[in-house]
Motif scaffolding. Structure first.
Motif, PDB file in Angstrom:
ATOM      1  N   LYS A 123     -29.220 -26.999  10.442  1.00 31.77           N
ATOM      2  CA  LYS A 123     -27.877 -26.279   9.814  1.00 31.77           C
ATOM      3  C   LYS A 123     -28.150 -25.564   8.789  1.00 31.77           C
ATOM      4  CE  LYS A 123     -22.984 -26.943   8.906  1.00 31.77           C
ATOM      5  NZ  LYS A 123     -22.092 -27.908   8.725  1.00 31.77           N
ATOM      6  N   VAL A 124     -27.816 -24.479   8.868  1.00 28.95           N
ATOM      7  CA  VAL A 124     -27.810 -23.369   7.398  1.00 28.95           C
ATOM      8  C   VAL A 124     -26.712 -22.975   7.133  1.00 28.95           C
ATOM      9  CG1 VAL A 124     -28.720 -21.208   6.380  1.00 28.95           C
ATOM     10  CG2 VAL A 124     -30.221 -22.741   8.015  1.00 28.95           C
ATOM     11  N   THR A 125     -26.172 -23.218   5.862  1.00 26.81           N
ATOM     12  CA  THR A 125     -24.860 -22.562   5.397  1.00 26.81           C
ATOM     13  C   THR A 125     -25.180 -21.701   4.459  1.00 26.81           C
ATOM     14  OG1 THR A 125     -23.767 -24.721   6.043  1.00 26.81           O
ATOM     15  CG2 THR A 125     -22.309 -23.384   4.709  1.00 26.81           C
ATOM     16  N   VAL A 126     -24.262 -20.293   4.564  1.00 26.40           N
ATOM     17  CA  VAL A 126     -24.589 -19.345   3.392  1.00 26.40           C
ATOM     18  C   VAL A 126     -23.377 -19.057   2.972  1.00 26.40           C
ATOM     19  CG1 VAL A 126     -25.345 -17.150   2.830  1.00 26.40           C
ATOM     20  CG2 VAL A 126     -26.806 -18.412   4.427  1.00 26.40           C
ATOM     21  N   THR A 127     -23.000 -19.156   1.713  1.00 27.62           N
ATOM     22  CA  THR A 127     -21.599 -18.875   1.093  1.00 27.62           C
ATOM     23  C   THR A 127     -21.810 -17.845  -0.106  1.00 27.62           C
ATOM     24  OG1 THR A 127     -21.706 -20.600  -0.542  1.00 27.62           O
ATOM     25  CG2 THR A 127     -20.683 -21.214   1.647  1.00 27.62           C
ATOM     26  N   ILE A 128     -20.713 -16.837   0.217  1.00 25.62           N
ATOM     27  CA  ILE A 128     -20.671 -15.964  -1.041  1.00 25.62           C
ATOM     28  C   ILE A 128     -19.454 -15.443  -1.297  1.00 25.62           C
ATOM     29  CG2 ILE A 128     -20.985 -13.721   0.352  1.00 25.62           C
ATOM     30  CD1 ILE A 128     -22.739 -12.663  -1.542  1.00 25.62           C
ATOM     31  N   ALA A 129     -18.970 -15.057  -2.591  1.00 22.27           N
ATOM     32  CA  ALA A 129     -17.615 -14.640  -2.786  1.00 22.27           C
ATOM     33  C   ALA A 129     -17.158 -13.605  -2.228  1.00 22.27           C
ATOM     34  CB  ALA A 129     -17.490 -14.184  -4.443  1.00 22.27           C
ATOM     35  N   ALA A 130     -15.935 -13.666  -1.361  1.00 25.05           N
ATOM     36  CA  ALA A 130     -15.224 -12.728  -0.643  1.00 25.05           C
ATOM     37  C   ALA A 130     -14.292 -11.951  -1.625  1.00 25.05           C
ATOM     38  CB  ALA A 130     -14.697 -13.179   0.459  1.00 25.05           C
ATOM     39  N   ILE A 131     -13.859 -10.670  -1.100  1.00 26.56           N
ATOM     40  CA  ILE A 131     -12.807 -10.060  -1.797  1.00 26.56           C
ATOM     41  C   ILE A 131     -11.670  -9.610  -0.889  1.00 26.56           C
ATOM     42  CG2 ILE A 131     -14.438  -9.072  -3.577  1.00 26.56           C
ATOM     43  CD1 ILE A 131     -14.411  -6.457  -2.055  1.00 26.56           C
ATOM     44  N   ALA A 182     -18.601 -17.307  17.023  1.00 30.35           N
ATOM     45  CA  ALA A 182     -17.341 -17.469  16.485  1.00 30.35           C
ATOM     46  C   ALA A 182     -17.271 -16.605  15.179  1.00 30.35           C
ATOM     47  CB  ALA A 182     -16.772 -18.652  16.344  1.00 30.35           C
ATOM     48  N   ILE A 183     -16.822 -15.482  15.402  1.00 29.19           N
ATOM     49  CA  ILE A 183     -17.023 -14.362  14.308  1.00 29.19           C
ATOM     50  C   ILE A 183     -15.482 -13.650  13.888  1.00 29.19           C
ATOM     51  CG2 ILE A 183     -17.534 -12.251  13.295  1.00 29.19           C
ATOM     52  CD1 ILE A 183     -20.099 -12.358  14.920  1.00 29.19           C
ATOM     53  N   GLY A 184     -14.738 -13.517  15.124  1.00 27.76           N
ATOM     54  CA  GLY A 184     -13.176 -13.239  14.928  1.00 27.76           C
ATOM     55  C   GLY A 184     -13.387 -11.669  14.545  1.00 27.76           C
ATOM     56  N   THR A 185     -12.239 -11.113  14.631  1.00 30.95           N
ATOM     57  CA  THR A 185     -12.002  -9.699  14.473  1.00 30.95           C
ATOM     58  C   THR A 185     -11.594  -9.216  12.763  1.00 30.95           C
ATOM     59  OG1 THR A 185      -9.591  -9.703  15.021  1.00 30.95           O
ATOM     60  CG2 THR A 185     -11.508  -9.156  17.009  1.00 30.95           C
ATOM     61  N   LYS A 186     -10.899 -10.250  12.226  1.00 33.82           N
ATOM     62  CA  LYS A 186     -10.501  -9.984  10.910  1.00 33.82           C
ATOM     63  C   LYS A 186     -11.722  -9.650  10.120  1.00 33.82           C
ATOM     64  CE  LYS A 186      -8.048 -12.164   7.249  1.00 33.82           C
ATOM     65  NZ  LYS A 186      -7.112 -13.400   6.706  1.00 33.82           N
ATOM     66  N   PRO A 187     -11.728  -8.511   9.267  1.00 36.79           N
ATOM     67  CA  PRO A 187     -12.641  -8.034   8.287  1.00 36.79           C
ATOM     68  C   PRO A 187     -12.839  -9.168   7.158  1.00 36.79           C
ATOM     69  CG  PRO A 187     -11.237  -6.181   8.771  1.00 36.79           C
ATOM     70  CD  PRO A 187     -10.694  -7.512   9.347  1.00 36.79           C
ATOM     71  N   ILE A 188     -14.053  -9.373   6.653  1.00 34.13           N
ATOM     72  CA  ILE A 188     -14.293 -10.093   5.300  1.00 34.13           C
ATOM     73  C   ILE A 188     -15.256  -9.477   4.635  1.00 34.13           C
ATOM     74  CG2 ILE A 188     -15.523 -12.533   4.574  1.00 34.13           C
ATOM     75  CD1 ILE A 188     -14.776 -13.707   7.542  1.00 34.13           C
ATOM     76  N   MET A 189     -14.606  -8.888   3.581  1.00 31.64           N
ATOM     77  CA  MET A 189     -15.257  -8.102   2.524  1.00 31.64           C
ATOM     78  C   MET A 189     -15.874  -8.903   1.357  1.00 31.64           C
ATOM     79  SD  MET A 189     -14.269  -5.517   4.530  1.00 31.64           S
ATOM     80  CE  MET A 189     -14.912  -4.216   3.566  1.00 31.64           C
ATOM     81  N   LEU A 230     -18.666 -17.345  11.265  1.00 30.53           N
ATOM     82  CA  LEU A 230     -18.289 -16.522  10.235  1.00 30.53           C
ATOM     83  C   LEU A 230     -16.835 -16.770   9.780  1.00 30.53           C
ATOM     84  CD1 LEU A 230     -19.321 -15.002   7.548  1.00 30.53           C
ATOM     85  CD2 LEU A 230     -18.926 -13.050   8.872  1.00 30.53           C
ATOM     86  N   ASP A 231     -16.686 -17.307   8.678  1.00 28.30           N
ATOM     87  CA  ASP A 231     -15.245 -17.629   8.370  1.00 28.30           C
ATOM     88  C   ASP A 231     -14.855 -17.301   6.704  1.00 28.30           C
ATOM     89  OD1 ASP A 231     -12.820 -20.036   9.055  1.00 28.30           O
ATOM     90  OD2 ASP A 231     -12.451 -18.040   8.762  1.00 28.30           O
ATOM     91  N   GLN A 232     -13.604 -17.171   6.388  1.00 26.69           N
ATOM     92  CA  GLN A 232     -13.379 -17.230   4.874  1.00 26.69           C
ATOM     93  C   GLN A 232     -12.549 -18.408   4.683  1.00 26.69           C
ATOM     94  OE1 GLN A 232     -11.698 -13.418   3.989  1.00 26.69           O
ATOM     95  NE2 GLN A 232     -10.738 -14.273   1.722  1.00 26.69           N
ATOM     96  N   VAL A 233     -13.092 -19.144   3.674  1.00 24.03           N
ATOM     97  CA  VAL A 233     -12.487 -20.346   3.158  1.00 24.03           C
ATOM     98  C   VAL A 233     -12.435 -20.263   1.606  1.00 24.03           C
ATOM     99  CG1 VAL A 233     -12.893 -22.857   3.344  1.00 24.03           C
ATOM    100  CG2 VAL A 233     -13.733 -21.599   5.126  1.00 24.03           C
ATOM    101  N   ASP A 234     -11.290 -20.410   0.973  1.00 22.40           N
ATOM    102  CA  ASP A 234     -10.961 -20.594  -0.228  1.00 22.40           C
ATOM    103  C   ASP A 234     -11.416 -19.565  -0.950  1.00 22.40           C
ATOM    104  OD1 ASP A 234      -9.573 -23.019   0.207  1.00 22.40           O
ATOM    105  OD2 ASP A 234     -11.317 -24.307   0.006  1.00 22.40           O
ATOM    106  N   GLY A 235     -11.592 -18.284  -0.516  1.00 16.95           N
ATOM    107  CA  GLY A 235     -11.976 -17.148  -1.432  1.00 16.95           C
ATOM    108  C   GLY A 235     -13.609 -16.893  -1.161  1.00 16.95           C
ATOM    109  N   GLU A 236     -14.094 -17.448  -0.201  1.00 15.39           N
ATOM    110  CA  GLU A 236     -15.569 -17.470   0.055  1.00 15.39           C
ATOM    111  C   GLU A 236     -15.774 -17.062   1.635  1.00 15.39           C
ATOM    112  OE1 GLU A 236     -17.231 -21.021  -1.436  1.00 15.39           O
ATOM    113  OE2 GLU A 236     -18.022 -19.959  -3.270  1.00 15.39           O
TER     114      GLU A 236
END
Length: 703
Positions: free
Chosen positions: A695-703, A585-592, A625-631
């Motif tokens: 389960k592995v969860t990796v988070t990093i700041a998105a722009i 489940a990735i989606g088509t929206k870019p996450i930079m 892969l998703d964007q949640v609260d700026g991450e």
């Protein structure tokens, strides 16, 4: 001398009656003195309700057909409806998610209809306009249904009101009876007295904003007369309410007169007989108590006597004495007598009070530790004084004059004990600080006492934990030694295995009698084992560089969505051959995000390879892969092939594997490398184990 108990009881009863009369004036005087039924609060509330309701319900009801004809739909309303639940793709994805896993024909048909409807919303303005028109028509229908319901209720409850009113804009006249007859109540509306022009929004119906917008939001004004006839006062539904007010008013004046007479009698009898309220034996026992306890008992008696007297007044005034609990006047008399006795005892002994025997003085001595640290003590004392007087001032702002009667016992029973309680806590804090200084100097004595659940107690508990951690350092060192031993063992095993194969097949190649086919087979094995050894050494070298920070990141703006798609595509052939069902489940929206693309690809690659090696066959692997609260949040989870245990933190140790028998290929450095790369990027890698679910969860700041 024989104690004159009967006289004291009579004086106490007179005091109770006097108190009842006093609080009758205080509580009910504004409702009955110089007022009639139509001045009462209950009638004024009713009149206000009548004025607020008659205009929208009877006098100025809009025409439904005219309102329906004037319905319009603006471009903004179309856009708002269209994007109410997000953009087209978001709404379609939401529908797909709702029906995910449902393969029956009915569900598929239902899903397709909804998706077709959403798509048409974004293609056809007329289609959306028609939907909005239906919504508005439903709101208008509900509004007029509400009008009708409220009108029927209004006409039933306000049926004794007579009105003769004229709309000053249109000249239209409304009347429901003759207002010139003899009336008990009359109110005129005019430019001088004020027009009747109230408007409301109904509590149990739809708001009127749509309707008022469609008719221009007009507020009609009316002049004329509203009246209530004398006949309706003397009979009908209002008769009981009117008589109830008259009876209460008479009782009020009766209680007031009786209270005044009782007050006069009390003053006369008290002057002659107050020495009767001594009772030497009881006085001697009373004087043995500390002075502050005596004062507390005195004010408690006053408080209970007043509250009981007020309870009596409520029953007499509003229930005519019915259901009055006989215990209530008895309590009032007893505590009034107690108050009179204590008053005489306190007056007689106030000049011989030994304040050093008071509870306040003894509490003060018990708080000597409060001043071990004078700075904290002074600051805390100032804070408590400010808070105390602020609370006192706040309570006095209440518009109830007798609030002081509540404040006095509250201060005695709650305020002062709470103050002592807080000062005790500060004393405890000073003792904790002294113990902390001792620990800082290396003096480790017994554990700190943990009293309650206050912040100070929490601090003491933390210090005890720190003390325990020092003691447990030996076990931590033992664990560190164990991990070092395992590291050496695992490195030796993983390096020795391919090296042993290389030596073995090299010796075999020395045999001149082997065939060309065997030689080629041995060389292929040597090549495979050499590459295996090279990979192990390179991985170990790379993770060592990362651990020391001796690595340079080349960060740039990278589309993490595209990078994950590439990583999955890289292993698509292995995924297809595996006995695993990958749900992506990735989606088509870019996450930079700003990352080193090559290094971040390594993180994704290692985690995907980890599932291929260690996931249980014939199970699902979920990648999201998703964007949640700026991450940017990357999650991968699977059912483990091997038992993982509870300490997941050890999985990121070098050469640590879930396959403890080390039958699978791999260096055991995959998760360690991924952890190091994520840490260098300022992100986080979190592993969770629930039974066999890994389960592995990796988070990093998105722009």
């Amino acid at each position: 001398m024989k104690h004159p108990i009967m006289k004291n009881i009579i004086i106490s009863i007179l005091a109770v009656i006097m108190i009842c009369g006093l609080f009758t004036v205080v509580d009910e005087g504004q409702n009955y003195i110089g007022k009639n039924y139509f001045d009462s609060d209950s009638f004024q509330v009713e009149l206000e309700s009548f004025q607020s309701s008659i205009v929208p319900l009877v006098l100025a009801v809009p025409n439904k057909e005219d309102v329906m004809k004037n319905i319009t739909v603006t471009r903004d309303e179309i856009e708002e409806y269209r994007y109410r639940y997000g953009g087209l793709q978001e709404q379609l994805d939401s529908i797909r998610f709702q029906y995910e896993g449902r393969t029956d024909e009915e569900s598929i048909e239902e899903r397709n209809k909804k998706m077709e409807d959403i798509t048409k919303n974004f293609e056809d303005n007329a289609y959306v306009e028609k939907k909005i028109l239906i919504e508005k028509e439903e709101k208008i229908e509900e509004y007029f249904r509400t009008i009708e319901r409220e009108k029927n209720n209004f006409l039933n409850t306000m049926d004794d009101y007579i009105y003769d009113l004229k709309n000053i804009e249109t000249g239209e006249r409304f009347t429901n009876g003759e207002v010139n007859s003899k009336n008990a109540f009359t109110k005129l509306y005019s430019s001088k007295n004020g027009y009747l022009k109230e408007n409301v929004v109904f509590e149990n119906g739809e708001t009127s904003w749509d309707v008022t917008n469609l008719i221009g939001n007009k507020f009609a004004r009316f002049e004329g007369t509203v009246a209530i006839s004398e006949a309706s006062i003397l009979s009908g539904s209002r008769e009981d309410e009117y008589k109830y007010f008259i009876v209460n008013q008479r009782i009020f004046y009766g209680v007031l007169v009786v209270g005044i007479l009782a007050a006069i009698a009390f003053v006369l009898l008290w002057k002659r007989n107050r020495e009767n309220f001594r009772c030497e034996k009881a006085e001697q026992k009373y004087n043995k108590y500390p002075i502050d306890v005596r004062l507390a008992l005195f004010f408690i008696s006053i408080y209970v006597a007043i509250m009981s007297a007020r309870e009596i007044i409520q029953y007499v005034l509003y229930y005519k004495g019915y259901d009055l609990i006989i215990l209530t006047p008895i309590i009032a008399i007893i505590f009034t007598a107690c108050t009179l006795y204590q008053w005489t005892w306190l007056r007689a002994g106030i000049g011989h009070v030994d304040w050093k025997q008071s509870l306040i003085f003894s509490w003060g001595r018990s708080l000597e530790g409060f001043f071990l640290n004078r700075t904290i003590a002074v600051q805390t004392l100032i804070m408590l004084i400010v808070i105390f007087f602020w609370g006192f001032g706040t309570m006095m702002l209440f518009p109830v004059p007798e609030a002081i009667l509540i404040w006095v016992p509250a201060t005695i029973l709650i305020g002062i004990p709470v103050l002592v309680f807080l000062l005790s806590r500060m004393s405890y804090l000073n003792r904790v600080i002294v113990k902390t200084e001792e620990m800082a100097k290396g003096v480790l004595r017994g554990e700190l006492e943990v009293k309650g659940k206050s912040p100070v107690a929490h601090h003491a508990a933390n210090l005890n934990q720190l003390r325990d951690r020092i003691k447990s350092s030996h076990s931590e060192q033992a664990k560190s030694e164990r991990l070092k031993t395992e590291l050496i063992t695992n490195v030796s095993h993983d390096l020795r295995t391919p090296l042993t194969s290389i030596i073995t097949y090299t010796d075999l190649l020395k045999n001149p009698s082997i065939t060309d086919e065997e030689r080629a087979s041995y060389i292929a094995i040597l090549d495979k084992k050499s590459m295996r050894l090279k990979t192990l050494i390179e991985d170990l070298f790379e993770v060592s560089k990362m651990a020391t920070g001796n690595i340079e990141l080349v960060k740039q703006k990278v589309d993490l969505t595209q990078l994950l798609q590439q990583a999955i595509a890289e292993h698509q052939e292995e995924i297809d051959k595996s006995e695993l069902d990958y749900r992506v489940a990735i989606g088509t929206k870019p996450i930079m995000s700003y990352v080193d693309g090559q290094k971040w690809w390594r993180v994704l690659d290692n985690l995907i390879i980890n599932t291929l090696k260690y996931a249980l066959p014939n199970t699902r692997v979920y990648i999201n892969l998703d964007q949640v609260d700026g991450e940017a949040v990357f999650v991968i989870k699977n059912i483990a092939k091997y038992e993982l245990g509870n300490d997941v933190s050890e999985l990121t140790e070098r050469f640590k594997r879930a396959d403890t028998s080390r039958h699978t290929d791999g260096s055991g450095l995959g998760l360690a490398i991924a952890q190091s790369i994520v840490d260098l990027h300022g992100g986080s890698l979190r592993m969770e184990v629930d039974g066999d679910l890994f389960k592995v969860t990796v988070t990093i700041a998105a722009i």
